[in-house]
Design a protein around this motif. Structure first.
Motif, PDB file in Angstrom:
ATOM      1  N   THR A 136      -6.631  11.853 104.339  1.00  0.00           N
ATOM      2  CA  THR A 136      -6.610  12.889 105.371  1.00  0.00           C
ATOM      3  C   THR A 136      -7.927  13.008 106.517  1.00  0.00           C
ATOM      4  O   THR A 136      -9.111  13.381 105.790  1.00  0.00           O
ATOM      5  CB  THR A 136      -5.725  13.647 105.165  1.00  0.00           C
ATOM      6  OG1 THR A 136      -4.775  13.668 105.156  1.00  0.00           O
ATOM      7  CG2 THR A 136      -5.082  15.037 106.427  1.00  0.00           C
ATOM      8  N   ILE A 138      -9.805  14.739 110.481  1.00  0.00           N
ATOM      9  CA  ILE A 138      -9.626  15.012 111.168  1.00  0.00           C
ATOM     10  C   ILE A 138     -10.433  15.105 112.279  1.00  0.00           C
ATOM     11  O   ILE A 138     -11.549  14.155 112.896  1.00  0.00           O
ATOM     12  CB  ILE A 138     -10.651  16.821 110.671  1.00  0.00           C
ATOM     13  CG1 ILE A 138      -9.880  17.133 109.630  1.00  0.00           C
ATOM     14  CG2 ILE A 138     -10.271  17.405 112.267  1.00  0.00           C
ATOM     15  CD1 ILE A 138      -8.466  17.845 109.964  1.00  0.00           C
ATOM     16  N   ASP A 149     -21.176  24.759 102.032  1.00  0.00           N
ATOM     17  CA  ASP A 149     -20.150  24.466 101.513  1.00  0.00           C
ATOM     18  C   ASP A 149     -19.807  23.218 101.197  1.00  0.00           C
ATOM     19  O   ASP A 149     -18.544  23.242 100.072  1.00  0.00           O
ATOM     20  CB  ASP A 149     -19.015  25.731 100.847  1.00  0.00           C
ATOM     21  CG  ASP A 149     -18.164  25.344 102.671  1.00  0.00           C
ATOM     22  OD1 ASP A 149     -18.547  25.304 103.654  1.00  0.00           O
ATOM     23  OD2 ASP A 149     -17.427  25.846 102.852  1.00  0.00           O
ATOM     24  N   GLN A 150     -19.541  22.406 102.031  1.00  0.00           N
ATOM     25  CA  GLN A 150     -19.339  21.230 101.319  1.00  0.00           C
ATOM     26  C   GLN A 150     -20.006  19.893 101.488  1.00  0.00           C
ATOM     27  O   GLN A 150     -19.614  18.692 100.774  1.00  0.00           O
ATOM     28  CB  GLN A 150     -18.784  20.320 103.045  1.00  0.00           C
ATOM     29  CG  GLN A 150     -17.274  20.933 104.216  1.00  0.00           C
ATOM     30  CD  GLN A 150     -16.381  21.327 103.343  1.00  0.00           C
ATOM     31  OE1 GLN A 150     -16.014  20.172 103.518  1.00  0.00           O
ATOM     32  NE2 GLN A 150     -16.519  22.353 102.800  1.00  0.00           N
ATOM     33  N   ARG A 816     -13.997  12.511 105.979  1.00  0.00           N
ATOM     34  CA  ARG A 816     -13.220  13.585 106.198  1.00  0.00           C
ATOM     35  C   ARG A 816     -12.743  13.642 108.179  1.00  0.00           C
ATOM     36  O   ARG A 816     -11.207  14.406 108.295  1.00  0.00           O
ATOM     37  CB  ARG A 816     -13.166  14.911 105.118  1.00  0.00           C
ATOM     38  CG  ARG A 816     -13.335  14.442 104.232  1.00  0.00           C
ATOM     39  CD  ARG A 816     -13.154  15.579 103.436  1.00  0.00           C
ATOM     40  NE  ARG A 816     -12.762  15.272 101.895  1.00  0.00           N
ATOM     41  CZ  ARG A 816     -13.972  15.322 101.367  1.00  0.00           C
ATOM     42  NH1 ARG A 816     -14.880  14.893 101.553  1.00  0.00           N
ATOM     43  NH2 ARG A 816     -13.668  14.416  99.492  1.00  0.00           N
ATOM     44  N   LYS A 817     -13.997  13.864 108.496  1.00  0.00           N
ATOM     45  CA  LYS A 817     -14.055  14.354 110.299  1.00  0.00           C
ATOM     46  C   LYS A 817     -14.650  12.691 110.949  1.00  0.00           C
ATOM     47  O   LYS A 817     -16.170  13.176 110.358  1.00  0.00           O
ATOM     48  CB  LYS A 817     -14.753  15.056 110.085  1.00  0.00           C
ATOM     49  CG  LYS A 817     -14.242  16.153 109.450  1.00  0.00           C
ATOM     50  CD  LYS A 817     -15.347  17.179 109.803  1.00  0.00           C
ATOM     51  CE  LYS A 817     -14.898  19.277 109.267  1.00  0.00           C
ATOM     52  NZ  LYS A 817     -15.681  20.154 108.862  1.00  0.00           N
TER      53      LYS A 817
ATOM     54  N   GLY B 169      -8.435  19.269 106.057  1.00  0.00           N
ATOM     55  CA  GLY B 169      -9.584  19.419 107.025  1.00  0.00           C
ATOM     56  C   GLY B 169     -10.723  19.737 106.630  1.00  0.00           C
ATOM     57  O   GLY B 169     -11.258  20.069 104.978  1.00  0.00           O
ATOM     58  N   ALA B 170     -11.235  20.581 106.884  1.00  0.00           N
ATOM     59  CA  ALA B 170     -12.930  21.441 106.855  1.00  0.00           C
ATOM     60  C   ALA B 170     -12.960  22.200 105.704  1.00  0.00           C
ATOM     61  O   ALA B 170     -13.828  22.257 104.419  1.00  0.00           O
ATOM     62  CB  ALA B 170     -13.341  21.955 107.534  1.00  0.00           C
ATOM     63  N   GLY B 171     -12.075  23.189 105.177  1.00  0.00           N
ATOM     64  CA  GLY B 171     -12.256  24.008 104.000  1.00  0.00           C
ATOM     65  C   GLY B 171     -11.064  23.306 103.018  1.00  0.00           C
ATOM     66  O   GLY B 171     -10.613  23.583 101.948  1.00  0.00           O
ATOM     67  N   GLN B 217      -6.750  23.875 108.451  1.00  0.00           N
ATOM     68  CA  GLN B 217      -7.752  23.167 107.499  1.00  0.00           C
ATOM     69  C   GLN B 217      -8.514  24.453 106.551  1.00  0.00           C
ATOM     70  O   GLN B 217      -9.244  24.203 106.135  1.00  0.00           O
ATOM     71  CB  GLN B 217      -9.214  22.882 109.187  1.00  0.00           C
ATOM     72  CG  GLN B 217      -8.824  22.407 109.713  1.00  0.00           C
ATOM     73  CD  GLN B 217      -9.721  21.758 110.599  1.00  0.00           C
ATOM     74  OE1 GLN B 217     -10.543  21.183 110.023  1.00  0.00           O
ATOM     75  NE2 GLN B 217      -9.642  21.160 111.781  1.00  0.00           N
ATOM     76  N   PHE B 218      -8.079  25.513 106.801  1.00  0.00           N
ATOM     77  CA  PHE B 218      -8.961  27.063 105.831  1.00  0.00           C
ATOM     78  C   PHE B 218      -8.346  28.001 104.887  1.00  0.00           C
ATOM     79  O   PHE B 218      -7.390  28.345 105.781  1.00  0.00           O
ATOM     80  CB  PHE B 218     -10.222  27.644 106.548  1.00  0.00           C
ATOM     81  CG  PHE B 218     -11.551  27.225 107.543  1.00  0.00           C
ATOM     82  CD1 PHE B 218     -12.284  26.396 106.329  1.00  0.00           C
ATOM     83  CD2 PHE B 218     -11.015  26.541 108.943  1.00  0.00           C
ATOM     84  CE1 PHE B 218     -13.057  26.150 107.631  1.00  0.00           C
ATOM     85  CE2 PHE B 218     -12.042  25.509 109.289  1.00  0.00           C
ATOM     86  CZ  PHE B 218     -13.174  25.412 109.106  1.00  0.00           C
TER      87      PHE B 218
END
Lengths: 898, 359
Positions: A136, A138, A149-150, A816-817, B169-171, B217-218
């Protein structure tokens, strides 16, 4: 005897600690018990409700008599009947049995005493083609920097081998060490409790501390320090509680808190607003960027059509009207005349004002204004005398500097103040020096102009930190300069009356200016009426007003509407600007007050001239070809591009033309429009001035340097907008649109995502395009090379990599993005190519057509993996033939290269 | 494992049985050769409290538990794709009360089977990889949530066939999502966990009902309690039960800060040891009232814990000489009197509580 005593106390202490520990543990058990019980009570209610719901479902369907009994219920009943030995020879059942085919399975009622057969025909679920696998992701329309944090660096990752079914733990030895490191633990509540109670019980001594430390497995110093903290907290408990409440209420209404200084508000603005993307919370450049204040200041914005239409019910225009009428009855003839000429003959009226000795203020006004312009002239001349080289190299630069209006002086001060704050935080030692240099500038300012002193100082200062300080001194010295000018005013004021009059008539001032002046001539008592109101100006409102003057000049309508909406009306702003504002900021008396008013006008004129000069100077500069020195570093990149990745650009904060210490120069990048340095900086990329070629070939310096054109920088680059009904920008490049701004303008082709003809997903083109057409951008997360190495290991295991080398600092990761172009497959014989392009200071990856591509065709490009790192499928046939170790993991990671 | 500070230690249950409840094997059936990954009772509709579904390979099977240990086969569905391997199954129902069986597996396609008419109702295509768990919202049983290897959690409406939300997503999770669960009373809250060792709590402010699908996403909370794959999590009221491969189930309370989402602390309350439970994809189950939980282990034994007592009590330890294969999932009946287990070797075991009057 003594030893016995100590052993006794040791025992005592240990006993106390032990009992307290036990108590804490017991308390904990009780509290858990209590919480679980509370939770259980809640659960009972919830499950009861759920149970009721499931019962309702039964009854609601059962009550529906007309409905056919559903098959599940039917089978259920059958089964029960069969179990009970009732012959369930049902027509339906028989028909099923007769239809039994090979797929049918039979099941007995296992464990039943009656071995009844219960045949069930399996129902087939029609096959659906599964999607090619993907993670998945984005959609990103522009690159984003990775958030902390990634990061996978320093984290343990566990994979499981699909074939072997076992988990593999992958982490480097150095990172293990990081994990092992004992982090500093905070004292928890229970520890505090034991600490306090023990000391309360047996008193404070080394022995106690030691035993406590042992109990908490810390060292005694920590324990002691903690005790001090606790004791202090205990004392302050009463006070802090009240404060807390106060603070909380403040937090809730941050912006409404008008007592707060604008500086505080601006601080968050500086930290959160990205000056490059013009958005808050920019995901590309991040927050807390280095503050770069451009050396070239923008002139105050003037609206295109200033008409005498009041901006609202509280506009100063509408307020002034009745007052003027009131004045007519009492004031002299000159005023009446002025009022008559109000609408049309602006210049005439102003001249009449100055010539007519109608009011005291008017005379004073013109006098001081002329004085100020004179003072400017003086400082200008002194500057040019003292600093000839600077004048010649950057006439356009030095002239606005010298004629800094008052408002600008304030900006400088503000900026430098904030800069100074940062300096203060990082290095207090330097501050002393700053003070010293400040006093220096005062002295030199007394002798000649402040500019001179600061520029001479720049030669001395070499580090960037010094520059920060320097900018502060500039600000300060500028203020001093102002004071000096004021002194000059008083001296020279009378002698230059004639000169100023001339200047006024020469000046084709806009009507707003005239209005301001006219309004100024309104009697003082008008303001006095409203004095009580003016007192209520809060710090933040004043700050906002200052900013407003900086942006809009002295247009109270615009300031009130845009900055002080809901706080102050236009009329209040107008009053403040014209009366109190001046007095409060410059408490040097009436002369200074009128000086404030005089400035914008004189400044306008000079600025207009300087702008003109600048343009001429620019034309001359544009005669340089891209072979000239300014392009040196870029050209290097072109020729060596294959070996060396591009360099990440970071704006420099130089306030003067960049010297050897400029961070851009050291880094090997050009200065861009986001740098602090003035436009005359030699390291600036100057853009192109292509016209007919439309920047589509290497003839264009931008194109040749792998850059997109920038309408802010290039001379002739523009594109039409809309359908042309709003007009096209005139006088730029003779109707030839620039074709080198596609990434900037997102003029991309429609890309479709679909099942690839080769493998997995693929990207397809909707409409046909010609050769070298821009298709779209390859977007993703910007990660460091270190991070990419780490992630690459994981991706290589999964045999799919979305990494793309961007420049010397960053790698793009579209895992992921990203956007749909990340699904474009690799081919050794592709129809597209990727190119790293500099767009407004950022490197971006554009995908371009290598040849004509028809509608609906799948897109391929060469990932250009480094030969030894390429996975087997991406290798050229001959290369993979020669290398036999296909299965072995490569040493590096597979990354796409432009 | 991190050391606990004084005064915040969890209460660890003892493996010595104090409060006994006897169970005995009453039935055993072999479904096929392929491993069975999930077994679940229907708690949605009281008519079917004794009906359960199992999945394994390309088969979804529905049974009925009868008295005396009898199991009756009711329905059986076979995916025509032989490569499909279902990993998870859940009961749901349509708005008119028709019972649905929702299953998903390696193909990433969610199959909604209408058990009332024995037809496939819908197939949800969208997940990019295999589906590891599907759960049904107990308050609105037409909503299901799925956890997938594609690192996302998706919320679906089985009635309309719309994918409502994607939690990724991002989180989001940084690796496969292994388990997901709806909050029992807060319809807008779910918890998910996976191979990135974290448990994430997600919130949906207001439930959109229309296409297009929106992203969340979070998460509102991220808990790092385990140091390895987290393969099962369930809400216990406002607390969460989760397990990794550390031979234990952990009960903890998420302490969220309302002002700053994503931050907060975890208070680990209790631990329920489960010996020989150190491989991943072993899931536990609770009875309707969450009084007790049953979990199998690598060696085919089952442990039944009383969840809501402090300290936790082990009520039963079930073993059978022939049950040696790893138990992937258990199912407890409405009142906890029947425990089902499905095993790697394709068998389903039925254990029934021996009532005191019988004994």
């Amino acid at each position: 005897m003594r030893s016995q005593e100590t052993s006794q106390t040791v025992k005592d202490v240990l006993w106390v600690i032990d009992s307290l520990k036990k108590q804490v543990v017991a308390d904990r058990c009780v509290s858990i018990q209590k919480r679980i019980e509370e939770n259980r009570q809640k659960m009972v209610g919830v499950t009861k409700l759920l149970c009721k719901l499931s019962m309702e479902r039964t009854t609601s369907t059962a009550s529906d008599v007309n409905r056919n009994l559903d098959l599940l219920t039917k089978r259920q009943i059958d089964a029960i009947h069969m179990h009970n030995g009732v012959n369930a020879s049902n027509g339906d059942r028989e028909s099923y049995s007769s239809q039994e085919d090979n797929h049918a399975s039979t099941a007995v009622l296992l464990g039943s005493t009656v071995a009844a057969r219960n045949a069930v025909r399996p129902i087939k679920i029609t096959e659906i083609k599964r999607l090619p696998p993907y993670t998945t992701w984005i959609f990103l329309d522009r690159n984003q920097r990775m958030t902390e944090d990634q990061s996978v660096v320093g984290r343990r990752r566990i994979y499981y081998d699909r074939s072997g079914g076992e988990a593999l733990i992958c982490s480097d030895s150095e990172e293990e060490a990081i994990e092992e490191e004992e982090e500093k633990r905070d004292f928890v509540e229970s520890e505090d409790y034991i600490l306090c109670m023990t000391i309360k019980e047996v008193g404070l001594s080394e022995l106690v501390l030691e035993s406590l430390a042992q109990c908490f497995s810390r060292n005694p110093c920590q324990v002691k320090a903690r005790y001090e903290v606790l004791r202090n907290e205990d004392k302050a408990v009463g006070g802090t509680k009240e404060e807390d409440i106060g603070e909380n209420s403040k937090d809730g209404s941050y912006f409404l808190d008008k007592d707060k200084d604008l500086d505080a508000a601006l601080d968050s603005f500086d930290n959160l607003f990205c000056r490059r993307c013009l958005v808050f919370d920019c995901r590309l450049h991040g927050c807390s960027q280095d503050l770069v204040f451009p050396a070239d200041k923008q002139p105050p914005w003037t609206p295109p059509n200033v008409e005498n239409i009041p901006c609202g019910p509280h506009c100063y225009r509408s307020v002034l009207m009745p007052e003027k009428f009131a004045k007519v009855s009492t004031s002299s003839h000159g005023d009446v005349e002025e009022k008559c000429s109000d609408g049309a003959g602006v210049q005439i009226s102003s001249r009449k004002e100055s010539s007519g000795p109608s009011t005291r203020r008017l005379v004073q006004f013109t006098q001081s204004e002329s004085a100020s312009s004179n003072a400017k002239n003086i400082s200008e001349s002194s500057d040019s005398e003292n600093d000839p080289e600077q004048d010649t190299t950057s006439a356009s630069h030095s002239s606005p500097l010298k004629t800094k209006p008052v408002a600008k002086g304030r900006i400088g001060k503000r900026n430098s103040k904030r800069v100074a704050e940062r300096v203060l935080v990082c290095m207090q030692k330097r501050q002393k020096k700053m003070v010293a240099s400040d006093s220096d500038s005062i002295m030199s300012g007394g002798l000649c102009s402040g500019d001179k002193s600061s520029s001479s100082k720049e030669n001395e200062d070499s580090t960037s930190l010094h520059k920060d300080i320097k900018s502060l001194t500039i600000g300060r010295s500028r203020r001093k300069d102002l004071l000096i000018q004021n002194n000059l005013n008083t001296v020279l004021g009378e002698s230059v009356d004639h000169l100023s009059n001339e200047m006024l008539t020469d000046q084709p001032g806009p009507s707003s200016d005239a209005n301001l002046r006219k309004a100024d001539s309104v009697d003082d008592n008008v303001y006095k009426q409203e004095f009580s109101d003016n007192k209520s100006w809060k710090a933040i409102e004043k700050g906002l007003l200052e900013k407003g003057v900086e942006i809009f000049g002295r247009n109270s309508c615009l300031i009130a509407r845009n900055l002080l909406d809901g706080l102050k009306t236009c009329w209040e702003v107008f009053q403040y600007i014209n009366c109190d504002g001046g007095k409060m900021s410059y408490p040097t008396g009436d002369a200074a007050n009128s000086l404030v008013e005089g400035y914008p006008k004189g400044n306008n004129e000079v600025r207009r001239r300087s702008r003109f000069l600048r343009r001429r100077g620019k034309v001359r500069r544009l005669k340089y070809t891209w072979k000239s020195a300014a392009y040196h570093s870029i050209r290097k990149r072109i020729t060596e591009r294959k070996d060396q990745p591009c360099r990440q650009y970071n704006p420099c904060g130089c306030q003067m033309a960049c010297g050897k210490q400029c961070s851009c120069l050291l880094n090997g990048t050009c200065c861009e429009k986001y740098c602090g340095c003035p436009k005359s900086c030699k390291n600036r990329f100057r853009g192109c001035h292509c016209a007919k070629s439309q920047c589509r070939s290497r003839q264009c310096p931008c194109f040749a340097a792998d850059r997109e054109c920038d309408p802010d920088v290039c001379r002739n680059c523009w594109v039409s907008s809309g359908d042309g009904t709003l007009g096209i920008p005139g006088q730029r490049g003779d109707n030839y649109e620039c074709r080198n701004m596609k990434l900037l303008l997102k003029q991309q082709q429609r890309v479709l995502l679909g099942r690839s003809d080769v493998s997995g997903w693929g990207a397809f083109l909707k409409n046909s395009v010609g050769k070298h057409e821009y298709l779209g951008e390859y977007t993703g997360e910007l990660i460091s090379h270190r991070e990419a190495d780490k992630r690459g290991k994981i991706y290589d295991r999964e045999n799919s990599s979305f990494l793309f080398n961007l420049n010397d600092q960053f790698v793009l990761d579209a895992y992921r993005k990203g956007d749909k172009l990340k699904f474009a497959n690799h081919s050794p014989d592709p129809n597209c190519y990727a190119k790293v392009i500099m767009v407004a200071g950022d490197h971006r990856v554009g995908i371009f057509a290598k040849e004509r591509i028809g509608a609906g065709e799948e897109l391929f490009y060469d990932y250009r993996y480094e030969p030894d790192r390429a996975p087997a499928w991406a290798r050229k046939p001959e290369a993979s033939g020669s290398k036999k170790e296909d299965g072995a993991p490569s040493t590096g990671r597979a990354k796409k290269l432009a | 494992m991190a050391k606990f500070a004084l005064g915040s230690e969890p209460v660890v249950g003892s493996l010595t049985q104090t409060k006994k409840r006897e169970y005995k094997v009453t039935n055993r059936l072999q479904e096929g050769k392929r491993p069975l990954y999930a077994v679940v009772f229907n708690f949605i509709d009281s008519r079917y409290f004794d009906v359960f579904a199992t999945v394994g390979g390309n088969r979804v099977t529905i049974y009925h538990c009868l008295e005396g240990g009898v199991i009756a086969l009711l329905q059986c569905y076979i995916d025509e794709d032989k490569d499909e391997s279902f990993y998870t199954v859940s009961w749901a129902c349509n708005t008119d009360g028709t019972p649905f069986v929702v299953a998903g597996g390696i193909n990433g396609i969610i199959r909604v089977i209408d058990a009332g008419s024995e037809k496939i109702h819908r197939s949800f295509v969208g997940h990019g990889d295999s589906i590891n768990e599907i759960r049904t919202q107990p308050l609105k049983p037409s909503l299901v949530v799925s956890a997938s290897k594609d690192e996302s959690v998706r919320l679906w409406n089985v009635h309309t066939g719309i994918c409502i939300l994607i939690f990724a997503g991002a989180g989001g999770h940084r690796n496969e999502v292994l388990s997901v669960d709806f909050h029992p009373s807060d319809i807008y809250r779910i918890a998910s966990c996976g191979m990135d060792n974290t448990v994430k709590i997600w919130s949906m402010k207001d439930l959109p009902s229309k296409f297009p699908t929106k992203y969340v996403q979070f998460p509102v909370f991220i808990a790092s309690i385990h140091s390895n794959y987290v393969d099962c999590n369930r809400w216990l009221g406002d607390f969460i039960l989760s397990k990794s491969v550390d031979n234990e189930i952990v009960l903890w309370e998420p302490k969220m800060k309302e002002q700053s989402p994503g931050e907060g602390s975890v208070d680990i309350l209790q631990k329920y040891p489960v010996p020989e439970c150190d491989i991943w994809f072993i899931k536990f189950s609770c009875d309707f009232h969450y009084i007790s939980a049953a979990i199998g282990n690598r060696e085919g034994k089952i442990f039944v814990w009383e969840l809501q007592s402090s300290p936790p009590l082990l009520t039963a330890r079930l073993s059978h000489p022939q049950s040696k294969s790893p138990i992937r999932q258990t199912a407890m009946s409405f009142d906890g009197s029947t425990i089902l287990s499905c095993c790697e070797d394709g068998t389903v075991w039925r254990w029934d509580a021996i009532t005191t009057s019988q004994a």
